[in-house]
Write a protein that holds these residues in place. Structure first.
Motif, mmCIF file in Angstrom:
data_model
loop_
_atom_site.group_PDB
_atom_site.id
_atom_site.type_symbol
_atom_site.label_atom_id
_atom_site.label_comp_id
_atom_site.label_asym_id
_atom_site.label_seq_id
_atom_site.Cartn_x
_atom_site.Cartn_y
_atom_site.Cartn_z
ATOM 1 N N ASN A 229 0.869 -1.172 0.000
ATOM 2 C CA ASN A 229 0.000 0.000 0.000
ATOM 3 C C ASN A 229 0.912 1.229 0.000
ATOM 4 O O ASN A 229 1.294 1.739 1.044
ATOM 5 N N PHE A 230 1.262 1.683 -1.198
ATOM 6 C CA PHE A 230 2.298 2.699 -1.346
ATOM 7 C C PHE A 230 1.799 4.114 -1.041
ATOM 8 O O PHE A 230 0.613 4.412 -1.123
ATOM 9 N N VAL A 231 2.761 4.986 -0.734
ATOM 10 C CA VAL A 231 2.496 6.387 -0.396
ATOM 11 C C VAL A 231 2.349 7.230 -1.656
ATOM 12 O O VAL A 231 3.138 7.111 -2.604
ATOM 13 N N LEU B 223 8.654 8.948 -4.066
ATOM 14 C CA LEU B 223 9.461 8.643 -2.886
ATOM 15 C C LEU B 223 9.799 7.159 -2.793
ATOM 16 O O LEU B 223 9.135 6.314 -3.400
ATOM 17 N N CYS B 224 10.811 6.854 -1.995
ATOM 18 C CA CYS B 224 11.002 5.488 -1.544
ATOM 19 C C CYS B 224 9.686 5.052 -0.899
ATOM 20 O O CYS B 224 9.100 5.793 -0.119
ATOM 21 N N TYR B 225 9.211 3.877 -1.247
ATOM 22 C CA TYR B 225 7.913 3.352 -0.834
ATOM 23 C C TYR B 225 6.769 4.225 -1.358
ATOM 24 O O TYR B 225 5.652 4.212 -0.844
ATOM 25 N N GLY B 226 7.003 4.975 -2.435
ATOM 26 C CA GLY B 226 5.962 5.781 -3.054
ATOM 27 C C GLY B 226 5.300 5.049 -4.209
ATOM 28 O O GLY B 226 5.829 4.066 -4.739
ATOM 29 N N GLY C 164 6.412 1.670 -6.340
ATOM 30 C CA GLY C 164 5.226 1.029 -6.891
ATOM 31 C C GLY C 164 5.371 0.621 -8.335
ATOM 32 O O GLY C 164 4.864 -0.430 -8.754
ATOM 33 N N THR C 165 6.054 1.418 -9.133
ATOM 34 C CA THR C 165 6.249 1.057 -10.537
ATOM 35 C C THR C 165 6.945 -0.287 -10.653
ATOM 36 O O THR C 165 6.593 -1.112 -11.504
ATOM 37 N N PRO D 178 0.270 10.173 2.281
ATOM 38 C CA PRO D 178 -1.109 9.751 2.024
ATOM 39 C C PRO D 178 -1.180 8.311 1.539
ATOM 40 O O PRO D 178 -0.565 7.952 0.537
ATOM 41 N N ARG D 179 -1.942 7.485 2.273
ATOM 42 C CA ARG D 179 -2.085 6.078 1.917
ATOM 43 C C ARG D 179 -3.543 5.661 2.077
ATOM 44 O O ARG D 179 -4.289 6.240 2.868
ATOM 45 N N ALA D 180 -3.941 4.655 1.338
ATOM 46 C CA ALA D 180 -5.248 4.018 1.488
ATOM 47 C C ALA D 180 -5.198 2.723 0.699
ATOM 48 O O ALA D 180 -4.680 2.679 -0.414
#
Length: 458
Positions: free
Chosen positions: A188-190, A243-246, A251-252, A310-312
């Motif tokens: 669940n990336f940022v 970002l890292c963990y973005g 995510g890509t 922001p995550r969801a």
């Protein structure tokens, strides 16, 4: 720019307008001492890794480098290019017009990438573009159309596609080794954040009068601020969560790994569901990695630990019935890959590391094991080979667009905010069929600032 050069590139480019029909060139076509010559555009931290890998490849030569901000270019040349005779440019258009290049490697900010990549294609050059390859889905489709029209060989920087162990594991999933894939688990990336404004800062010295305008490219021209300049990947104006963990940062890679293993390289999901309201929160608790997490790469946890944003949770569904759950926190599971759950087994694919249940799946004598060269070197070598053969690269621009699209579908679902509602996506038309608000999202198409319009494909 002048018309396309007639030079040694012509042998590679002529007759290769359709990459679906490989155009093979004899190995001796370049001559005994004639290496593929490339230029690098954008000289940030990623360019350093790119050069280090290029230096290990005998048939490839970096001959020119470019950055619109001269102090960054000077620093790069001093510390990375010491002892090398590179031509240097502040304007990439001068570089592709003056240099006899076979290809360019575009390591710029995301928001400038399409403008540069397509200009290079029109000038007769093959392209290696960093990920995410575009700032919006329509922009990415335009890049694919340009590649096909001009017959260019394209590689997008999702380097896991060229790592033997990752490809072997992906093929296990695709060939049915764990049965029909019912569920895929991914992080669940940022997402990106909007620039809140603030006082402008003094422009750093040493750049040309227009460098900040050029750097800003298609986006709104804001007063200079070091947060925009040096942390651009965080801001919505310039990226989709780099970002890292973005979302578009890590995510890509994760989503591209999923696309590769599911065999959906040229399509995508048909439904996207936002499972909860979006909120700012850390990537995970980052407690001690448990025994079940033994495949997690420790250095990735350390990189992701400070990231808050922001995550969801998002769930996507493919036409074949596979459900992709983007629910995992950063302290559990594959940060750069996914867990594939089939009706007869489970396979976790991370970067250069895999785990399986049953474990016997990994005992195949064809398992190539861990990589033995720098990870990016495999990817550049694949691009080099395809420049010579005119085949599609392992991370062809169409594949890159489809993986990037998953990133932007995550951002759109969060932006629209309809918790629990299935947004229906048509991967053929690349539009929502029940969400006009989603179709109006800037992640689908953004207005471009005057002077930075994408050129007509003629």
């Amino acid at each position: 720019m002048s018309p396309v050069h007639t030079n040694r590139r012509t042998l590679l480019k002529a007759g290769a307008a359709a990459l679906a029909v490989p155009y093979f060139v004899p190995a001796h076509a370049f001559g005994a001492n004639d290496r593929v010559q490339v230029g690098i555009i954008g000289l940030g931290g990623r360019a350093k890794t790119i050069v280090e890998s290029c230096n290990q490849i005998a048939d490839l030569e970096v001959v020119a480098v470019c950055d619109c901000f001269k102090p960054d270019m000077d620093t790069f040349v001093k510390f990375v290019g010491a002892g090398r005779k590179w031509s240097t440019y502040e304007d990439f258009r001068q570089m592709i017009d003056r240099e006899n290049l076979d290809g360019v490697m575009v390591e710029t900010t995301t928001h400038a990438r399409a403008w540069i990549v397509v200009a290079a294609m029109q000038a007769g050059m093959d392209t290696y573009s960093e990920k995410p390859m575009c700032l919006s889905i329509r922009e990415g489709r335009y890049m694919v159309e340009a590649a096909r029209k001009y017959g260019r060989v394209t590689q997008v920087g999702t380097q896991q596609r060229s790592m033997p162990i990752n490809n072997w594991a992906s093929d296990l999933v695709k060939s049915g080794a764990i049965g029909k894939v019912k569920t895929v688990l991914a992080p669940n990336f940022v997402g990106p954040v909007r620039w809140p404004g603030g006082k402008s800062e003094a422009m750093p010295s040493g750049g040309s009068p227009s460098w900040w305008d050029v750097w800003t490219n298609q986006s709104e021209l804001r007063p200079y601020h070091r947060e925009l300049h040096h942390r651009w990947e965080k801001w919505w104006d310039y990226d989709g969560g780099g970002l890292c963990y973005g979302v578009t940062g890590w995510g890509t890679h994760s989503f591209d790994q999923i696309q590769r293993a599911l065999g959906t390289d040229e399509t995508g999901p048909v439904e996207i569901v936002l499972e909860e309201p979006i909120s700012d929160k850390p990537c995970g608790k980052f407690e001690t990695v448990s025994e079940v997490d033994e495949t997690r790469l420790d250095y990735l946890i350390k990189l992701a630990k400070p990231v808050v944003g922001p995550r969801a949770k998002i769930t996507m569904r493919y036409a074949g019935g596979t459900e992709l759950r983007m629910h995992l926190d950063g302290d559990w599971g594959p940060g750069l890959g996914a867990i594939f759950i089939g009706d007869s087994g489970k396979l976790e694919i991370n970067r250069n590391k895999i785990a399986a249940n049953p474990k016997e799946l990994l005992n195949d004598p064809n398992n190539p094991g861990a990589i033995t060269k720098p990870e990016t070197q495999y990817h550049i070598e694949n691009w080099l080979r395809c420049i010579k053969t005119r085949e599609r690269c392992t991370a062809d621009i169409e594949y890159g667009l489809r993986s990037t699209t998953l990133c932007y579908l995550v951002n759109i679902a969060r932006e629209v905010g309809r918790v629990g509602e299935a947004l229906r996506w048509d991967p053929d038309t690349e539009r929502f069929t029940n969400c006009d608000e989603g179709n109006r999202s800037a992640y689908i198409q953004r207005p471009r600032r005057r002077g930075y319009e994408l050129p007509e494909l003629v």
